[in-house]
Design a protein around this motif. Structure first.
Motif, mmCIF file in Angstrom:
data_model
loop_
_atom_site.group_PDB
_atom_site.id
_atom_site.type_symbol
_atom_site.label_atom_id
_atom_site.label_comp_id
_atom_site.label_asym_id
_atom_site.label_seq_id
_atom_site.Cartn_x
_atom_site.Cartn_y
_atom_site.Cartn_z
ATOM 1 N N MET B 49 -47.597 2.885 -7.229
ATOM 2 C CA MET B 49 -46.156 2.751 -6.979
ATOM 3 C C MET B 49 -45.483 2.113 -8.197
ATOM 4 O O MET B 49 -44.437 2.565 -8.655
ATOM 5 C CB MET B 49 -45.933 1.888 -5.730
ATOM 6 N N LYS B 50 -46.139 1.082 -8.726
ATOM 7 C CA LYS B 50 -45.583 0.348 -9.865
ATOM 8 C C LYS B 50 -45.485 1.253 -11.099
ATOM 9 O O LYS B 50 -44.495 1.199 -11.832
ATOM 10 C CB LYS B 50 -46.478 -0.855 -10.143
ATOM 11 N N LYS B 51 -46.501 2.100 -11.302
ATOM 12 C CA LYS B 51 -46.458 3.003 -12.452
ATOM 13 C C LYS B 51 -45.242 3.929 -12.366
ATOM 14 O O LYS B 51 -44.567 4.182 -13.364
ATOM 15 C CB LYS B 51 -47.725 3.852 -12.502
ATOM 16 N N GLY B 52 -44.970 4.445 -11.172
ATOM 17 C CA GLY B 52 -43.793 5.294 -10.983
ATOM 18 C C GLY B 52 -42.523 4.525 -11.277
ATOM 19 O O GLY B 52 -41.605 5.007 -11.941
ATOM 20 N N MET B 53 -42.481 3.272 -10.786
ATOM 21 C CA MET B 53 -41.287 2.450 -10.999
ATOM 22 C C MET B 53 -41.079 2.151 -12.480
ATOM 23 O O MET B 53 -39.956 2.140 -12.965
ATOM 24 C CB MET B 53 -41.427 1.134 -10.241
ATOM 25 N N LEU B 54 -42.189 1.901 -13.183
ATOM 26 C CA LEU B 54 -42.070 1.577 -14.608
ATOM 27 C C LEU B 54 -41.493 2.756 -15.389
ATOM 28 O O LEU B 54 -40.763 2.561 -16.359
ATOM 29 C CB LEU B 54 -43.429 1.158 -15.176
ATOM 30 N N LEU B 55 -41.802 3.980 -14.936
ATOM 31 C CA LEU B 55 -41.202 5.158 -15.583
ATOM 32 C C LEU B 55 -39.692 5.124 -15.441
ATOM 33 O O LEU B 55 -38.946 5.323 -16.408
ATOM 34 C CB LEU B 55 -41.711 6.442 -14.925
ATOM 35 N N ALA B 56 -39.229 4.866 -14.206
ATOM 36 C CA ALA B 56 -37.790 4.814 -13.954
ATOM 37 C C ALA B 56 -37.151 3.668 -14.735
ATOM 38 O O ALA B 56 -36.043 3.797 -15.272
ATOM 39 C CB ALA B 56 -37.517 4.660 -12.458
ATOM 40 N N LEU B 57 -37.884 2.545 -14.802
ATOM 41 C CA LEU B 57 -37.357 1.373 -15.516
ATOM 42 C C LEU B 57 -37.208 1.665 -17.011
ATOM 43 O O LEU B 57 -36.200 1.320 -17.629
ATOM 44 C CB LEU B 57 -38.310 0.183 -15.320
ATOM 45 N N GLU B 58 -38.232 2.347 -17.555
ATOM 46 C CA GLU B 58 -38.206 2.679 -18.977
ATOM 47 C C GLU B 58 -37.022 3.592 -19.283
ATOM 48 O O GLU B 58 -36.318 3.399 -20.266
ATOM 49 C CB GLU B 58 -39.513 3.389 -19.310
ATOM 50 N N GLU B 59 -36.802 4.575 -18.380
ATOM 51 C CA GLU B 59 -35.678 5.498 -18.581
ATOM 52 C C GLU B 59 -34.367 4.737 -18.713
ATOM 53 O O GLU B 59 -33.587 4.992 -19.626
ATOM 54 C CB GLU B 59 -35.578 6.485 -17.408
ATOM 55 N N VAL B 60 -34.129 3.785 -17.807
ATOM 56 C CA VAL B 60 -32.839 3.100 -17.838
ATOM 57 C C VAL B 60 -32.760 2.118 -19.011
ATOM 58 O O VAL B 60 -31.738 2.055 -19.704
ATOM 59 C CB VAL B 60 -32.519 2.419 -16.482
ATOM 60 N N ASN B 61 -33.844 1.383 -19.267
ATOM 61 C CA ASN B 61 -33.776 0.391 -20.347
ATOM 62 C C ASN B 61 -33.725 1.042 -21.734
ATOM 63 O O ASN B 61 -33.084 0.524 -22.638
ATOM 64 C CB ASN B 61 -34.940 -0.595 -20.253
#
Lengths: 293, 407
Positions: B49-61
């Motif tokens: 779950m965290k890996k998926g979230m980190l993808l989304a986080l990277e996109e925005v940051n």
């Protein structure tokens, strides 16, 4: 006797043999040093991870046999190191609570280190028998499970011979019975402590490889074996090796039969009901002797 | 004396090490709390779950963050235990002062944690837990981006009614809200299709030996066995069923079908069924295909599974709502209120499909498919078998162990 009953007894004996193997180390350490080591199951976890890494280098049945040996040696060393660094300095001025807190701390530390370095992902140890099953009509099981049963019995018997026949084994038993008298007889108590910790940890390491092959290897896998080992130890009598052997088998069979015929949701509670009964009726354990008699 | 100081030095080193592992918090980032069982027996699924979230986080940051500020995730470890979850969410809400709470795995934890967040008037968006209780208590600040268990089981129920027509069924599930809720739904269905319920057996999360229960199931010989379990337990159950020579049609909710599950079971999981939102099964959707590709680029060694895409969608929804709510003013109560209002108006197309919330805060527009594990060169893979319009394979009935080619 119907097939379900037989099957459950066989299931119980197999899982019980692994409980015994892990509990023996716990009870030996308690017998000799009076330490309740709550991190004991984590030595099994370390053993299982040693096996995972050995089998990455050397897959197949040969790798598995080597993994078993490597786990015994490395976990014995880890046991000795933790004895020297953590438990020994506390031996002289400890209360029981000190030891319990230190071992719980070690348990949490080892679990978290494993999670940090090895990831939380559960891993499998390849079954050296290729997952072959044995179908005897009334009872089915796998070759691996039968091997675990046989191997645990041999390891336990070997340890018994060592403790009863060899000079060092007799010294360990003497220390367990009365450490002051043993010291007066010229036994190097500190050496016996180290040896007992190493031997007990090696048994846990081997137990961990079997447990990991039967089930799976993951950082928190030590918790259940620790719990079961304590049940077994109290059941058989703290510090009593014969008690741990029979206690393991009794707990295994009691859990499977109780789960099957009484209530499945209370399968894990059965061990604790037994503990309460034993402590009420026979506080020294089934095989223990009343102190001072 | 040397020994003593060595002991102290070791202890200090460990303590410092533990301190360093925690993330450093910066003052002016946009803080989002993430709950999950990051340690304990479900830690692997939480890491997906965290890996998926980190993808989304990277996109925005990478695109400059929100309102020129970096977005920061603050993790709360629940260990899948309700008491720990309550502690973790309280810390996120009051000490870390997060704007909104996402993530969330384990129904029992999220039922408790979402109640606390609602009392504190902080919006919470649940990513993975599926018990219907989470969103059916009328709590204003609780949302969920995953289908609930009736939605997950709807397809399987139709398949059981129209195709399988089982005469006898048994239940074997986790003793938790996740297990008990699924049991309730399937028990009702069993009455409806007039199948005889032979047994209801439970196990505890973290159990490893299931031979007692499986021996009992084998003795009863049900056509269908409903097995509501997570990855590790479900895989061990499959393995031990083989050892005990037990054949049944296993049906699970679907959350067990992860990368780790297939690594653990290999071909043994053949014929097992469940409901799935696996991103790789839905490659016709451009959003899902893009996610799968991004995931494979970011993590070349792992397979994009359901929890990674659910984590990704969850954080995407939250980021979108924070963005629409406008720059945080610093008045936490007011900012949280605005995010809650923004969440209600969510309408996005993500990896699981279109995400909009109805009045109960539940997404109703995501529809999972019925999948079965089938073998390709002895390698297990998931195929959609129902509904017909989406099916990529026919149903295969379980064969006795000795007649199976791959084991």
């Amino acid at each position: 006797m119907d097939s379900l009953f037989l099957q459950q007894v066989v299931n119980g004996l197999i899982i019980g043999s692994v409980y015994s193997l892990i509990a023996i180390g716990l009870t030996m350490i308690f017998g000799v040093m009076r330490i309740s080591n709550f991190a004991h199951g984590d030595y099994a976890m370390v053993g299982a991870y040693v096996a995972v890494f050995v089998m990455m280098w050397l897959p197949g049945p040969l790798g598995w046999v080597n993994a078993l040996l490597a786990a015994a040696v490395i976990v014995a060393v880890a046991g000795v190191v933790s004895e020297l660094l953590i438990f020994r300095p506390l031996l002289d001025r400890r209360t029981d609570i000190d030891m319990i807190m230190v071992s719980i701390g070690l348990f949490i530390l080892l679990e978290n280190l494993a999670q940090f370095f090895f990831e939380a992902r559960p891993r499998m140890l390849a079954d050296p028998f290729g997952g072959n099953t044995v179908d005897l009509g009334l009872v089915s099981t796998s070759q691996l499970r039968l091997f675990c049963l046989a191997f645990s019995c041999v390891a336990i018997a070997g340890l018994q011979v060592f403790l009863n026949r060899s000079k060092t084994g007799i010294a360990i038993r003497a220390t367990s019975q009365n450490s002051r008298a043993a010291r007066l007889m010229g036994i190097d108590i500190n050496r016996i402590y180290t040896l007992t910790f190493g031997l007990g940890s090696a048994m846990a390491g081997i137990g961990g490889v079997l447990y990991g092959t039967l089930f799976a290897v993951y950082p928190t896998m030590g918790a259940i074996p620790t719990l079961k080992a304590f049940v077994v130890t109290i059941l058989g009598g703290m510090g009593n090796i014969r008690g741990a052997i029979f206690g393991g088998f009794i707990l295994g069979v009691a859990e499977t039969l109780g789960g099957s015929y009484l209530a499945m949701e209370y399968k894990n509670a059965i061990g604790f009901v037994i503990i309460i009964l034993v402590l009420l009726i026979r506080p020294q354990g089934l095989f223990g002797q009343r102190e001072g008699v | 004396m040397i020994k003593k100081s060595l002991g102290i030095a070791l202890f200090t080193a460990c303590f410092l090490f533990a301190l360093c592992v925690g993330p450093a918090l910066s003052a002016d980032s946009v803080k989002i709390g993430i709950l999950g069982p990051f340690s304990g027996s479900l830690a692997f699924n939480a890491s997906e779950m965290k890996k998926g979230m980190l993808l989304a986080l990277e996109e925005v940051n990478d695109a400059g963050g929100l309102f020129g500020r970096q977005v920061e995730l603050v993790y709360g470890d629940t260990e899948c235990k309700p008491d720990k979850g309550v502690g973790a969410v309280k810390k996120l809400l009051t000490r870390d002062e997060v704007l909104v709470v996402g993530g969330g795995y384990c129904s029992s934890v999220n039922i408790a944690a979402s109640q606390i967040a609602d009392m504190e008037k902080c919006p919470v968006v649940v990513a993975i837990a599926i018990s219907p209780t989470i969103t059916n208590r009328g709590l204003e600040y609780v949302f969920r981006t995953s289908p609930n268990s009736p939605m997950f089981l709807n397809g399987i129920n139709q398949w059981l009614e129209k195709v399988k027509q089982a005469k006898t069924v048994a239940f074997f599930m986790e003793n938790s809200d996740y297990g008990r809720d699924g049991e309730k739904i399937w028990s009702e269905l069993s009455k409806k299709i007039k199948a005889k319920e032979l047994a209801h057996l439970y196990f505890e999360i973290g159990d490893t030996d299931f031979t007692t229960q499986i021996s009992k199931l084998k003795n009863l010989n049900p056509d269908v066995t409903f097995n509501i379990a997570s990855t590790t337990e479900a895989a061990l159950i499959q393995k031990q069923a083989k050892e005990l020579n037990f054949v049944t049609q296993w049906i699970g909710v679907g959350g067990q079908f992860t990368e780790a599950y297939f690594k653990m079971t290999g071909p043994i999981s053949q014929y097992a069924m469940g409901s799935s939102l696996e991103p790789t099964l839905n490659m016709k959707s451009p959003e899902t295909a893009a996610f799968v590709e991004a995931y494979r680029t970011a993590y070349p060694d792992s397979r994009p599974g359901i929890f990674s895409s659910q984590g990704y969608d969850n954080l995407k929804v939250i980021l979108d709502a924070v963005q629409r709510a406008g720059e945080p003013t610093g008045d936490l109560q007011q900012d949280r209120e605005k995010i809650k209002d923004a969440l209600e108006k969510t309408d996005m197309k993500l990896t699981q499909g279109r995400i909009t919330f109805e009045d109960d805060g539940q997404v109703h527009s995501v529809v999972p498919s019925v999948v079965q594990v089938q073998l390709e060169n002895c390698e297990p893979e998931l195929r959609i078998i129902y509904p017909e319009d989406r099916a990529t394979a026919d149903y295969q009935a379980p064969q006795p162990w000795r007649e199976r080619e791959c084991q």
